[in-house]
Design an enzyme around this catalytic site. Structure first.
Site, PDB file in Angstrom:
ATOM      1  N   PHE A  36      36.834  17.552 -35.299  1.00 45.59           N
ATOM      2  CA  PHE A  36      37.415  19.098 -34.961  1.00 45.59           C
ATOM      3  C   PHE A  36      36.186  20.018 -35.036  1.00 45.59           C
ATOM      4  O   PHE A  36      35.294  19.641 -34.002  1.00 45.59           O
ATOM      5  CB  PHE A  36      38.726  19.242 -35.963  1.00 45.59           C
ATOM      6  CG  PHE A  36      39.890  18.255 -35.731  1.00 45.59           C
ATOM      7  CD1 PHE A  36      40.488  18.213 -34.783  1.00 45.59           C
ATOM      8  CD2 PHE A  36      40.139  17.453 -36.672  1.00 45.59           C
ATOM      9  CE1 PHE A  36      41.625  17.309 -34.664  1.00 45.59           C
ATOM     10  CE2 PHE A  36      40.909  16.308 -36.569  1.00 45.59           C
ATOM     11  CZ  PHE A  36      41.811  16.550 -35.527  1.00 45.59           C
ATOM     12  N   SER A  37      36.586  21.192 -35.471  1.00 44.81           N
ATOM     13  CA  SER A  37      35.679  22.536 -35.129  1.00 44.81           C
ATOM     14  C   SER A  37      34.489  22.183 -35.826  1.00 44.81           C
ATOM     15  O   SER A  37      33.501  23.218 -35.502  1.00 44.81           O
ATOM     16  CB  SER A  37      36.376  23.597 -35.780  1.00 44.81           C
ATOM     17  OG  SER A  37      37.646  23.747 -34.961  1.00 44.81           O
ATOM     18  N   CYS A  38      34.004  21.201 -36.465  1.00 46.55           N
ATOM     19  CA  CYS A  38      32.475  20.986 -36.814  1.00 46.55           C
ATOM     20  C   CYS A  38      31.738  20.953 -35.568  1.00 46.55           C
ATOM     21  O   CYS A  38      30.566  21.348 -35.656  1.00 46.55           O
ATOM     22  CB  CYS A  38      32.488  19.827 -37.902  1.00 46.55           C
ATOM     23  SG  CYS A  38      32.930  19.744 -39.427  1.00 46.55           S
ATOM     24  N   LYS A  85      32.012  22.559 -33.054  1.00 43.80           N
ATOM     25  CA  LYS A  85      31.397  23.953 -32.412  1.00 43.80           C
ATOM     26  C   LYS A  85      30.200  24.333 -33.005  1.00 43.80           C
ATOM     27  O   LYS A  85      29.105  24.707 -32.194  1.00 43.80           O
ATOM     28  CB  LYS A  85      32.515  24.926 -33.000  1.00 43.80           C
ATOM     29  CG  LYS A  85      33.734  24.968 -32.708  1.00 43.80           C
ATOM     30  CD  LYS A  85      34.633  26.195 -32.982  1.00 43.80           C
ATOM     31  CE  LYS A  85      35.911  26.247 -32.130  1.00 43.80           C
ATOM     32  NZ  LYS A  85      36.786  25.204 -32.508  1.00 43.80           N
ATOM     33  N   TYR A 125      39.490  33.669 -33.308  1.00 44.03           N
ATOM     34  CA  TYR A 125      38.769  32.467 -33.475  1.00 44.03           C
ATOM     35  C   TYR A 125      39.255  31.755 -32.280  1.00 44.03           C
ATOM     36  O   TYR A 125      40.678  31.719 -32.097  1.00 44.03           O
ATOM     37  CB  TYR A 125      39.341  31.686 -34.650  1.00 44.03           C
ATOM     38  CG  TYR A 125      38.712  30.191 -34.959  1.00 44.03           C
ATOM     39  CD1 TYR A 125      37.442  30.004 -34.606  1.00 44.03           C
ATOM     40  CD2 TYR A 125      39.600  29.066 -35.113  1.00 44.03           C
ATOM     41  CE1 TYR A 125      37.041  28.669 -34.890  1.00 44.03           C
ATOM     42  CE2 TYR A 125      39.098  27.957 -35.578  1.00 44.03           C
ATOM     43  CZ  TYR A 125      37.896  27.568 -35.246  1.00 44.03           C
ATOM     44  OH  TYR A 125      37.307  26.402 -35.546  1.00 44.03           O
TER      45      TYR A 125
END
Length: 209
Positions: free
Chosen positions: A60-62, A64, A154
Site C-alpha cells: 500500500f502506501s509504502c 509512495k 493526505y
C-alpha cells in the site's frame, strides 16, 4: 538461531496462533547485516498456502516513498524541477473549472500532499481506481478542495496517479518500469520489489480478504 531471530519468531508465531495476525513476515538489519528473517501464518486462507520467505505482500502506501524516490532521481538528473507547475510537464492537468488555480500547483506541492486533490470521483469503484486513464482524465478536470499549498491533506490514492503521470510525462516510462530498471535491479531485489507485479509472480502474493 540467533537470540533476535528466535525472539522475533516466537512473537509472530504467537500473533498468528492467536488470530491477531493471519500471516506476516519480519526482517531486521543491524549495521547492514540481516539479523532477523522470520515469517509465520497463512498467505492464502482459501488454499491453505503458508507464508514463506518468498511470499510477496501488498505494501500500500509504502510505495509512495518509492515513487517519490523516482521523482528525486529525475530531479537529480535535471529533467524535473520540484518548483515548476505540474502543468509544465502535464499541460492537461490545468483543465476544468479551476484551470487557473491548478496551473499554479507545483510538483513539490503534490509530493508534500498540499495540492488540494486528495478526494476521489463520486461513486468510484475498485475497477475505476485501477483505470489509470479514467483517473488521469478526472484529475485533469477536478477542482482542488483548498488553495494549493495552504493546507496539508493526505492524498492517499491520488498521490500515485498525480506523481505517476508527471513521471511518465517527463521520462516516458511508467513508475513501475523505472523502479524495476533503476532501483530493484541495481539493489538485487528484482524478484521482490514491484510497483505493479509481473503476472509470473502472482502465485507468490499473499491474499488480502
Amino acid at each position: 538461531m540467533s537470540n533476535a531471530q528466535a525472539r522475533a519468531q516466537a512473537v509472530i508465531d504467537d500473533l498468528t496462533e492467536r488470530g491477531i495476525e493471519r500471516g506476516l513476515q519480519v526482517a531486521a538489519y543491524l549495521n547492514g547485516e540481516l539479523v532477523v528473517d522470520a515469517w509465520s501464518g497463512l498467505a492464502d486462507a482459501e488454499t491453505g498456502r503458508m507464508v514463506n520467505g518468498d511470499t510477496l505482500f501488498v505494501t500500500f502506501s509504502c510505495t509512495k516513498g518509492i515513487t517519490a524516490t523516482v521523482v528525486h532521481l529525475l530531479a537529480e538528473r535535471g529533467t524535473l524541477d520540484y518548483d515548476l507547475p505540474i502543468a509544465h510537464y502535464w499541460p492537461e492537468f490545468a483543465s476544468g473549472p479551476a484551470a487557473a488555480v491548478k496551473a499554479t500547483i507545483t510538483v513539490r506541492q503534490a509530493l508534500c500532499h498540499t495540492a488540494g486533490l486528495p478526494h476521489l470521483p463520486p461513486g468510484i469503484t475498485r475497477d475505476g481506481l485501477l483505470d489509470t486513464d479514467r483517473m488521469r482524465v478526472w484529475l485533469e478536470q477536478a477542482e482542488p478542495l483548498w488553495a494549493p499549498g495552504a493546507l496539508s491533506g493526505y492524498h492517499a490514492v491520488t498521490f500515485g496517479n498525480i506523481i505517476g503521470e508527471i513521471i511518465r510525462r517527463v521520462d516516458g516510462r511508467t513508475v513501475g518500469r523505472i523502479v524495476a530498471e533503476e532501483i530493484a535491479r541495481p539493489l538485487g531485489v528484482s524478484d521482490s520489489l514491484f510497483i505493479g507485479a509481473r503476472r509470473d509472480v502472482f502465485r507468490r502474493v499473499a491474499r488480502h480478504e
